[in-house]
Motif scaffolding. Structure first.
Motif, short mmCIF file in Angstrom:
data_model
loop_
_atom_site.label_atom_id
_atom_site.label_comp_id
_atom_site.label_asym_id
_atom_site.label_seq_id
_atom_site.Cartn_x
_atom_site.Cartn_y
_atom_site.Cartn_z
N VAL A 199 -14.02 5.16 2.89
CA VAL A 199 -14.47 6.03 1.81
C VAL A 199 -13.62 7.29 1.82
O VAL A 199 -13.28 7.84 2.87
N SER A 200 -13.24 7.75 0.64
CA SER A 200 -12.35 8.91 0.51
C SER A 200 -13.12 10.21 0.71
O SER A 200 -14.21 10.39 0.17
N PRO A 201 -12.54 11.13 1.49
CA PRO A 201 -13.17 12.44 1.61
C PRO A 201 -13.05 13.19 0.28
O PRO A 201 -12.07 13.03 -0.44
N ILE A 202 -14.05 13.99 -0.03
CA ILE A 202 -14.06 14.75 -1.28
C ILE A 202 -13.54 16.16 -1.01
O ILE A 202 -13.82 16.75 0.02
N GLY A 203 -12.78 16.69 -1.96
CA GLY A 203 -12.30 18.07 -1.86
C GLY A 203 -11.11 18.21 -0.93
O GLY A 203 -10.29 17.30 -0.77
N ALA A 204 -11.02 19.37 -0.28
CA ALA A 204 -9.88 19.69 0.57
C ALA A 204 -9.76 18.76 1.77
O ALA A 204 -8.67 18.60 2.33
N PHE A 242 -9.58 15.80 1.71
CA PHE A 242 -8.66 14.73 1.35
C PHE A 242 -7.31 14.91 2.06
O PHE A 242 -6.65 13.95 2.39
N PHE A 243 -6.92 16.17 2.27
CA PHE A 243 -5.63 16.47 2.90
C PHE A 243 -5.77 16.62 4.41
O PHE A 243 -5.19 17.49 5.02
N SER A 244 -6.53 15.73 5.00
CA SER A 244 -6.76 15.75 6.44
C SER A 244 -6.33 14.41 7.03
O SER A 244 -5.90 13.50 6.31
N ALA A 245 -6.47 14.28 8.34
CA ALA A 245 -6.16 13.01 9.00
C ALA A 245 -7.05 11.90 8.43
O ALA A 245 -6.59 10.76 8.25
N ARG A 246 -8.29 12.22 8.11
CA ARG A 246 -9.20 11.23 7.52
C ARG A 246 -8.68 10.77 6.15
O ARG A 246 -8.80 9.61 5.79
N THR A 271 -7.72 6.99 4.98
CA THR A 271 -8.23 6.43 3.73
C THR A 271 -7.09 5.84 2.90
O THR A 271 -7.20 4.71 2.40
N LEU A 272 -6.01 6.59 2.75
CA LEU A 272 -4.88 6.09 1.96
C LEU A 272 -4.29 4.82 2.56
O LEU A 272 -3.93 3.89 1.83
N MET A 273 -4.19 4.76 3.87
CA MET A 273 -3.67 3.55 4.52
C MET A 273 -4.59 2.36 4.25
O MET A 273 -4.11 1.25 4.00
N SER A 274 -5.88 2.59 4.28
CA SER A 274 -6.85 1.54 3.99
C SER A 274 -6.69 1.06 2.55
O SER A 274 -6.69 -0.15 2.28
N GLU A 275 -6.52 2.00 1.62
CA GLU A 275 -6.35 1.64 0.21
C GLU A 275 -5.05 0.88 -0.02
O GLU A 275 -5.02 -0.06 -0.82
N LEU A 276 -3.99 1.31 0.65
CA LEU A 276 -2.71 0.61 0.51
C LEU A 276 -2.85 -0.86 0.93
O LEU A 276 -2.37 -1.76 0.25
N LYS A 277 -3.53 -1.07 2.04
CA LYS A 277 -3.69 -2.43 2.57
C LYS A 277 -4.61 -3.29 1.70
O LYS A 277 -4.27 -4.44 1.39
N TRP A 278 -5.76 -2.76 1.34
CA TRP A 278 -6.79 -3.57 0.70
C TRP A 278 -6.76 -3.57 -0.82
O TRP A 278 -7.35 -4.45 -1.45
N ILE A 279 -6.08 -2.59 -1.45
CA ILE A 279 -6.09 -2.52 -2.91
C ILE A 279 -4.67 -2.51 -3.49
O ILE A 279 -4.34 -3.34 -4.33
N TRP A 280 -3.82 -1.59 -3.04
CA TRP A 280 -2.48 -1.48 -3.59
C TRP A 280 -1.65 -2.74 -3.34
O TRP A 280 -0.96 -3.22 -4.25
#
Length: 175
Positions: free
Chosen positions: A130-135, A137-141, A145-154
């Motif tokens: 699940v994507s963190p909301i707000g600032a 988003f620009f964290s390690a979490r 999240t982006l790596m997970s999305e790249l693998k499972w969706i992109w």
């Protein structure tokens, strides 16, 4: 929820797979906007709408019925949205938002069956972080999240787009 970039990639991949003769560039961009639109419900937080409320985050705006209603409303005012193919594409583009949200590992699930059922549901398998909301988003979490999305969706979307392109190219070479 996946990031807005990831929500937009699903209809863009479908449009790329189908080709310009089926989904025009204008329709593809509109589909991407439709895929992002359900998260406008986050304004409810500022208005005091509870997360779990019918119109709270991941509520009615994430349902299949809401997607069909929005595609129908657009068809009333935009000629390009009036064909069955355009209507189906736009409905699926918006519905893909709630469907992707059911694949995430957090939140309350999505009210896919609203207005018949307000229950928030998840898919049986929830591999997308699940994507963190707000600032946050620009964290390690956010990176995880982006790596997970790249693998499972992109990656699956890229395969779909390339397969459609390849199929069209093969069909043209046979002519």
């Amino acid at each position: 929820m996946p990031t807005i970039f990831t929500h937009a990639i699903v209809p863009l991949a479908i449009a790329a797979a189908a080709g310009r003769g089926v989904v025009s560039p204008k329709l593809a961009v509109t589909g991407a906007a439709f895929a992002i639109l359900p998260d406008a419900d986050v304004i409810g937080f500022a208005l005091g709408v509870e997360y779990a409320a019918e119109w709270g985050h991941r509520g009615a705006t994430h349902s299949l019925a809401f997607a069909a209603m929005c595609a129908s409303a657009l068809a009333l005012v935009w000629k390009e949205a009036r064909s069955f193919t355009a209507f189906a594409f736009l409905t699926f583009a918006m519905a893909s938002h709630g469907l992707l949200d059911t694949l995430t590992s957090g939140g309350l699930g999505a009210a896919l069956w609203w207005p018949w059922d307000n229950a928030r549901i998840f898919a049986p398998y929830t591999p997308v972080r699940v994507s963190p909301i707000g600032a946050d988003f620009f964290s390690a979490r956010g990176v995880v999240t982006l790596m997970s999305e790249l693998k499972w969706i992109w990656l699956p979307c890229a395969v779909l787009a390339l397969a459609g392109f390849g199929a069209r190219r093969a069909a043209r070479s046979r002519l």
